[in-house]
Scaffold this motif. Sequence first.
Motif, PDB file in Angstrom:
ATOM      1  N   VAL A  21       0.837  -1.205   0.000  1.00 38.36           N
ATOM      2  CA  VAL A  21       0.000   0.000   0.000  1.00 38.36           C
ATOM      3  C   VAL A  21       0.870   1.252   0.000  1.00 38.36           C
ATOM      4  O   VAL A  21       0.587   2.209  -0.733  1.00 38.36           O
ATOM      5  CB  VAL A  21      -0.976  -0.021   1.196  1.00 38.36           C
ATOM      6  N   VAL A  22       1.932   1.261   0.801  1.00 39.45           N
ATOM      7  CA  VAL A  22       2.850   2.405   0.818  1.00 39.45           C
ATOM      8  C   VAL A  22       3.483   2.595  -0.561  1.00 39.45           C
ATOM      9  O   VAL A  22       3.620   3.723  -1.048  1.00 39.45           O
ATOM     10  CB  VAL A  22       3.927   2.220   1.911  1.00 39.45           C
ATOM     11  N   GLN A  23       3.848   1.500  -1.181  1.00 43.89           N
ATOM     12  CA  GLN A  23       4.420   1.568  -2.528  1.00 43.89           C
ATOM     13  C   GLN A  23       3.405   2.163  -3.509  1.00 43.89           C
ATOM     14  O   GLN A  23       3.770   2.993  -4.355  1.00 43.89           O
ATOM     15  CB  GLN A  23       4.834   0.173  -2.975  1.00 43.89           C
ATOM     16  N   ALA A  24       2.150   1.785  -3.392  1.00 42.29           N
ATOM     17  CA  ALA A  24       1.111   2.335  -4.267  1.00 42.29           C
ATOM     18  C   ALA A  24       0.948   3.834  -4.040  1.00 42.29           C
ATOM     19  O   ALA A  24       0.790   4.605  -4.998  1.00 42.29           O
ATOM     20  CB  ALA A  24      -0.210   1.607  -4.036  1.00 42.29           C
ATOM     21  N   VAL A  25       1.006   4.260  -2.786  1.00 43.80           N
ATOM     22  CA  VAL A  25       0.903   5.691  -2.481  1.00 43.80           C
ATOM     23  C   VAL A  25       2.062   6.449  -3.114  1.00 43.80           C
ATOM     24  O   VAL A  25       1.869   7.505  -3.734  1.00 43.80           O
ATOM     25  CB  VAL A  25       0.863   5.920  -0.948  1.00 43.80           C
ATOM     26  N   LEU A  26       3.256   5.915  -2.967  1.00 39.08           N
ATOM     27  CA  LEU A  26       4.426   6.606  -3.518  1.00 39.08           C
ATOM     28  C   LEU A  26       4.399   6.659  -5.044  1.00 39.08           C
ATOM     29  O   LEU A  26       4.737   7.684  -5.645  1.00 39.08           O
ATOM     30  CB  LEU A  26       5.704   5.943  -3.019  1.00 39.08           C
ATOM     31  N   TYR A  27       4.005   5.549  -5.670  1.00 46.40           N
ATOM     32  CA  TYR A  27       3.930   5.542  -7.129  1.00 46.40           C
ATOM     33  C   TYR A  27       2.837   6.483  -7.642  1.00 46.40           C
ATOM     34  O   TYR A  27       2.979   7.098  -8.698  1.00 46.40           O
ATOM     35  CB  TYR A  27       3.676   4.141  -7.662  1.00 46.40           C
ATOM     36  N   ALA A  28       1.736   6.588  -6.926  1.00 42.54           N
ATOM     37  CA  ALA A  28       0.638   7.454  -7.359  1.00 42.54           C
ATOM     38  C   ALA A  28       0.950   8.925  -7.114  1.00 42.54           C
ATOM     39  O   ALA A  28       0.386   9.796  -7.783  1.00 42.54           O
ATOM     40  CB  ALA A  28      -0.645   7.059  -6.643  1.00 42.54           C
ATOM     41  N   THR A  29       1.854   9.192  -6.182  1.00 43.19           N
ATOM     42  CA  THR A  29       2.204  10.579  -5.875  1.00 43.19           C
ATOM     43  C   THR A  29       2.943  11.242  -7.029  1.00 43.19           C
ATOM     44  O   THR A  29       2.729  12.438  -7.299  1.00 43.19           O
ATOM     45  CB  THR A  29       3.056  10.642  -4.594  1.00 43.19           C
ATOM     46  N   GLY A  30       3.773  10.498  -7.727  1.00 43.96           N
ATOM     47  CA  GLY A  30       4.550  11.066  -8.836  1.00 43.96           C
ATOM     48  C   GLY A  30       3.696  11.708  -9.909  1.00 43.96           C
ATOM     49  O   GLY A  30       3.852  12.909 -10.195  1.00 43.96           O
ATOM     50  N   PHE A  51      -6.772   7.743  -9.151  1.00 43.86           N
ATOM     51  CA  PHE A  51      -6.776   6.815 -10.286  1.00 43.86           C
ATOM     52  C   PHE A  51      -5.566   5.885 -10.250  1.00 43.86           C
ATOM     53  O   PHE A  51      -5.699   4.670 -10.349  1.00 43.86           O
ATOM     54  CB  PHE A  51      -6.810   7.606 -11.603  1.00 43.86           C
ATOM     55  N   PHE A  52      -4.378   6.479 -10.117  1.00 45.06           N
ATOM     56  CA  PHE A  52      -3.170   5.654 -10.123  1.00 45.06           C
ATOM     57  C   PHE A  52      -3.074   4.777  -8.880  1.00 45.06           C
ATOM     58  O   PHE A  52      -2.603   3.645  -8.950  1.00 45.06           O
ATOM     59  CB  PHE A  52      -1.916   6.517 -10.288  1.00 45.06           C
ATOM     60  N   PHE A  53      -3.508   5.285  -7.747  1.00 46.23           N
ATOM     61  CA  PHE A  53      -3.501   4.492  -6.523  1.00 46.23           C
ATOM     62  C   PHE A  53      -4.379   3.249  -6.685  1.00 46.23           C
ATOM     63  O   PHE A  53      -3.954   2.130  -6.385  1.00 46.23           O
ATOM     64  CB  PHE A  53      -3.980   5.347  -5.343  1.00 46.23           C
ATOM     65  N   CYS A  54      -5.590   3.443  -7.197  1.00 45.60           N
ATOM     66  CA  CYS A  54      -6.497   2.303  -7.412  1.00 45.60           C
ATOM     67  C   CYS A  54      -5.961   1.346  -8.474  1.00 45.60           C
ATOM     68  O   CYS A  54      -6.075   0.127  -8.331  1.00 45.60           O
ATOM     69  CB  CYS A  54      -7.885   2.804  -7.796  1.00 45.60           C
ATOM     70  N   LEU A  55      -5.364   1.900  -9.518  1.00 47.99           N
ATOM     71  CA  LEU A  55      -4.795   1.068 -10.579  1.00 47.99           C
ATOM     72  C   LEU A  55      -3.667   0.187 -10.042  1.00 47.99           C
ATOM     73  O   LEU A  55      -3.623  -1.019 -10.316  1.00 47.99           O
ATOM     74  CB  LEU A  55      -4.286   1.950 -11.722  1.00 47.99           C
ATOM     75  N   ILE A  56      -2.786   0.784  -9.266  1.00 43.45           N
ATOM     76  CA  ILE A  56      -1.653   0.025  -8.723  1.00 43.45           C
ATOM     77  C   ILE A  56      -2.131  -1.028  -7.735  1.00 43.45           C
ATOM     78  O   ILE A  56      -1.641  -2.163  -7.737  1.00 43.45           O
ATOM     79  CB  ILE A  56      -0.625   0.986  -8.092  1.00 43.45           C
ATOM     80  N   LEU A  57      -3.109  -0.679  -6.902  1.00 44.80           N
ATOM     81  CA  LEU A  57      -3.655  -1.678  -5.975  1.00 44.80           C
ATOM     82  C   LEU A  57      -4.347  -2.817  -6.725  1.00 44.80           C
ATOM     83  O   LEU A  57      -4.253  -3.979  -6.320  1.00 44.80           O
ATOM     84  CB  LEU A  57      -4.633  -1.037  -4.994  1.00 44.80           C
ATOM     85  N   ALA A  58      -5.019  -2.486  -7.821  1.00 47.24           N
ATOM     86  CA  ALA A  58      -5.680  -3.527  -8.606  1.00 47.24           C
ATOM     87  C   ALA A  58      -4.668  -4.476  -9.238  1.00 47.24           C
ATOM     88  O   ALA A  58      -4.920  -5.676  -9.367  1.00 47.24           O
ATOM     89  CB  ALA A  58      -6.562  -2.898  -9.679  1.00 47.24           C
ATOM     90  N   VAL A  59      -3.516  -3.944  -9.613  1.00 44.27           N
ATOM     91  CA  VAL A  59      -2.479  -4.780 -10.226  1.00 44.27           C
ATOM     92  C   VAL A  59      -1.755  -5.602  -9.169  1.00 44.27           C
ATOM     93  O   VAL A  59      -1.546  -6.809  -9.333  1.00 44.27           O
ATOM     94  CB  VAL A  59      -1.483  -3.903 -11.027  1.00 44.27           C
ATOM     95  N   ARG A  60      -1.355  -4.979  -8.063  1.00 45.93           N
ATOM     96  CA  ARG A  60      -0.558  -5.662  -7.037  1.00 45.93           C
ATOM     97  C   ARG A  60      -1.386  -6.569  -6.130  1.00 45.93           C
ATOM     98  O   ARG A  60      -0.894  -7.578  -5.640  1.00 45.93           O
ATOM     99  CB  ARG A  60       0.189  -4.636  -6.165  1.00 45.93           C
ATOM    100  N   GLN A  61      -2.629  -6.200  -5.860  1.00 48.72           N
ATOM    101  CA  GLN A  61      -3.564  -6.973  -5.041  1.00 48.72           C
ATOM    102  C   GLN A  61      -2.954  -7.463  -3.728  1.00 48.72           C
ATOM    103  O   GLN A  61      -2.784  -8.663  -3.510  1.00 48.72           O
ATOM    104  CB  GLN A  61      -4.117  -8.148  -5.838  1.00 48.72           C
TER     105      GLN A  61
END
Length: 107
Positions: A21-30, A51-61
Motif C-alpha cells: 500500500v505504501v508503494q502504491a501511495v508513492l507511485y501514485a504521488t509522482g 486513479f493511479f492508486f487504485c490502478l496500482i492496488l488492482a495490479v498488485r492486489q
Amino acid sequence: MITKAKRALIRLQQLWQVLFVVQAVLYATGPAVLIYVLLFSFWYAAGVFVFFFCLILAVRQPWKLTLQRVSNYVDEGLEAAAFSSSLVLVSSEKLSGLARLQQERIA
C-alpha cells in the motif's frame, strides 16, 4: 494453537501488505505532483492520485498475499528455515513423524 513461528509469518504477511500500500501511495504521488505542477489544480492532481492508486492496488492486489507465498519467500531467503517454514502452516496431526520433528525444530 498458533505457534511463535506462525505468528511471525502472519506478521511478515501483514507488513508486506502494508508495504504494498505504501508503494502504491508513492507511485501514485509522482503523476499527481506532475499534474499539479503543470496545471496548478489540486482537484485534477487528486483525481490522478486516486486513479493511479487504485490502478496500482488492482495490479498488485495486496489482499491476495497468502501465508503460503510468504512461507515460500522465507524458505528461499533464509537457510535457517531449511525449506521447512511451510510445515508451520500444517497441523501436527497431518504430518509424518519426520515432518513433525522438523516442524518442532523450526517452531
